[in-house]
Design a protein around this motif. Structure first.
Motif, short mmCIF file in Angstrom:
data_model
loop_
_atom_site.label_atom_id
_atom_site.label_comp_id
_atom_site.label_asym_id
_atom_site.label_seq_id
_atom_site.Cartn_x
_atom_site.Cartn_y
_atom_site.Cartn_z
N THR A 159 49.64 39.04 -0.83
CA THR A 159 50.05 38.23 -1.98
C THR A 159 50.83 37.02 -1.49
O THR A 159 51.13 36.91 -0.30
CB THR A 159 50.95 39.03 -2.94
N ASP A 160 51.15 36.13 -2.44
CA ASP A 160 51.89 34.93 -2.05
C ASP A 160 53.27 35.28 -1.50
O ASP A 160 53.78 34.58 -0.63
CB ASP A 160 51.99 33.94 -3.23
N ARG B 73 53.89 32.17 0.68
CA ARG B 73 53.25 30.97 0.16
C ARG B 73 53.75 30.72 -1.26
O ARG B 73 54.25 31.62 -1.93
CB ARG B 73 51.72 31.13 0.12
N LEU C 28 52.54 28.85 -4.98
CA LEU C 28 51.43 28.25 -5.73
C LEU C 28 51.97 27.26 -6.75
O LEU C 28 52.92 27.57 -7.47
CB LEU C 28 50.64 29.34 -6.45
N LEU D 174 51.78 25.77 -10.20
CA LEU D 174 51.16 26.25 -11.43
C LEU D 174 50.46 25.14 -12.20
O LEU D 174 49.71 25.40 -13.12
CB LEU D 174 52.19 26.94 -12.32
N SER D 175 50.71 23.87 -11.82
CA SER D 175 50.06 22.77 -12.54
C SER D 175 48.68 22.47 -11.98
O SER D 175 47.71 22.39 -12.71
CB SER D 175 50.91 21.51 -12.47
N GLU E 247 47.38 24.11 -9.04
CA GLU E 247 46.89 25.26 -8.29
C GLU E 247 46.66 24.99 -6.80
O GLU E 247 45.74 25.52 -6.21
CB GLU E 247 45.64 25.84 -8.96
N LEU F 102 48.08 25.46 -2.97
CA LEU F 102 48.93 26.44 -2.30
C LEU F 102 49.82 25.75 -1.27
O LEU F 102 49.34 24.93 -0.49
CB LEU F 102 48.04 27.49 -1.62
N ARG G 86 58.12 32.45 -8.17
CA ARG G 86 58.08 33.06 -9.51
C ARG G 86 58.85 32.14 -10.44
O ARG G 86 59.80 31.49 -10.00
CB ARG G 86 58.74 34.45 -9.49
N GLU H 276 55.19 31.66 -22.61
CA GLU H 276 55.10 30.64 -21.56
C GLU H 276 56.08 30.94 -20.42
O GLU H 276 55.80 30.67 -19.26
CB GLU H 276 55.41 29.25 -22.13
N PRO I 170 53.52 36.76 -15.36
CA PRO I 170 52.84 38.06 -15.23
C PRO I 170 52.83 38.62 -13.81
O PRO I 170 52.66 39.81 -13.62
CB PRO I 170 51.41 37.75 -15.71
N ARG I 171 53.02 37.74 -12.82
CA ARG I 171 53.00 38.22 -11.43
C ARG I 171 54.13 39.19 -11.15
O ARG I 171 54.03 40.02 -10.24
CB ARG I 171 53.08 37.02 -10.47
N PHE J 275 53.21 42.79 -11.04
CA PHE J 275 52.48 43.27 -9.87
C PHE J 275 53.37 43.35 -8.63
O PHE J 275 52.95 43.90 -7.62
CB PHE J 275 51.29 42.35 -9.58
#
Lengths: 207, 199
Positions: free
Chosen positions: A14-15, A20, A22, A24-25, A27, A29, A47, A197, A201-202, A205
């Motif tokens: 995973t990131d 890493r 990401l 979010l605008s 995408e 990496l 996050r 918003e 959700p990450r 996990f």
């Protein structure tokens, strides 16, 4: 190594495990330590910052606003001197008694069922993160996608009231005014949209 | 070779040959992380037609209401301005921005993002516009507004005699073509487009 549904699986890359970040605008990496996306200039973070705290805040505010929204009149129709206020449920009953079952159902789903469902899903997602229920994450993500898609449909009743207020403007004969419920309902819907918003959700996990 | 990470579960994903016409989903959580958009030309045509539908709605009446022999017709501009008469500012601002202002700003942003990409101008100046677009996108609710117009008409028909005018049809067409524009436009493709140009 971790166990999901009794099957031992290799740990996923995973990131967080790979260090890493990401954007979010756009995408893209990036490697850990960057604060701004080089490609699109957006702020980046592994996050969403204080995601859980902000989600709690907005979802509680939305729940509180939903109470007056259902008890007070949504719109007040004045016709020949007599006032007539109607709450959301009375509006639904109006359509059902006029045999407009389709519209009655649409309004019931959009303004009663959906807001309650959305709030319960957000609470459920927060509990998944708090109680570290990793095996519920996939179900949680499905529900998250659903409330993302149906989120805006709760605004339906607000728009209907606003449109009617602006279209019916007969001085003296008939006027339509928005009731106290309109603003609280509006606030409830907007706070729920912001809560979804803000939720990352990450986090479900990561446990 | 494209390396990305799933927005929904954080999995690192490596794609050997990235193809902008395919849909990609995450192997761990099954959520779609890349959905191909329509070509920029098509999006541009739709955005322009939405603008063309909008201009006449400002001046044409949207509907005529008759209650007990007294009739009254409303234009879109009057309807928006009337919101602010009664002091219901919050509802007024939200309803008029969702129905009129946000679509117009979004159309403007989409066009000003696509046109420079088509003529190959550098991205630096576009970063701001792109971020505005990303912030505004969740508040685009044209499809909800369309249905609420329909519901409001049915409700009003029970109270007064209604005559729907040309402005209303044009406004509905405006919202429809705006909705198509937004769902066809994939902002992520913009960056893929620039990445391909650099290669």
């Amino acid at each position: 190594m971790r166990k999901i549904y009794g099957i031992t699986m290799m740990k996923w890359k995973t990131d967080i495990s790979e260090g890493r970040v990401l954007c979010l605008s756009c995408e893209e990496l990036h490697s850990l330590g960057d604060n701004e996306c080089q490609r699109c200039g957006a702020e980046i973070y592994q996050r969403k910052p204080s995601s859980i705290a902000q989600t709690w805040g907005y979802v509680i505010a939305a729940t509180l606003f939903l109470i007056p929204a259902n008890l007070m009149p949504m719109m007040v129709v004045t016709s020949l001197g007599s006032d007539e206020g109607s709450t959301i449920m009375e509006g639904v009953i109006y359509f059902l008694s006029h045999k407009d079952y389709g519209l009655g159902l649409i309004i019931f789903i959009a303004s009663v069922a959906v807001p309650v469902f959305k709030l319960s899903v957000v609470y459920y997602l927060l509990l998944i993160v708090h109680l570290k229920q990793r095996e519920k994450a996939l179900l949680g993500l499905k529900l998250f996608h659903i409330i993302h898609i149906i989120g805006k449909w709760s605004m339906l009743d607000i728009f209907v009231v606003a449109l009617m207020v602006s279209m019916v403007q007969f001085q003296g004969l008939a006027t339509i005014q928005t009731g106290a419920a309109a603003i609280s309902f509006c606030a409830a819907v907007i706070f729920t949209i912001i809560a979804t918003e803000k939720f990352d959700p990450r986090l479900m996990f990561d446990n | 070779m494209k390396e990305t990470s799933c927005k929904d579960c954080g999995l690192i994903i490596e794609i050997e040959h990235f193809d902008m016409t395919h849909q990609y989903s995450c192997p761990r959580c099954q959520s779609i992380f890349y959905r191909p958009g329509e070509s920029f030309d098509l999006v541009l045509v739709m955005a322009l037609s939405a603008f063309l539908f909008f201009i006449p709605t400002l001046f044409l009446p949207i509907l005529t209401l008759t209650i007990m022999g007294q009739s009254h017709s409303v234009t879109l501009l009057e309807a928006v301005l009337f919101f602010f008469h009664d002091g219901y500012y919050v509802i007024a601002i939200i309803a008029s921005s969702v129905g009129v202002f946000i679509p117009l700003v979004m159309l403007f942003l989409i066009m000003s993002l696509i046109i420079p990409a088509k003529i190959g101008r550098p991205i630096k100046k576009l970063k701001k516009l792109f971020l505005y677009y990303e912030h505004l996108a969740p508040w685009s609710m044209a499809e909800v507004y369309l249905i609420s117009i329909f519901v409001a008409i049915v409700k009003l028909a029970g109270m007064a005699t209604l005559k729907l005018d040309a402005g209303l049809y044009l406004f509905v067409f405006f919202l429809l073509s705006y909705y198509v524009t937004v769902s066809w436009f994939n902002a992520e493709d913009l960056w893929n487009h620039y990445d391909e140009m650099e290669d």
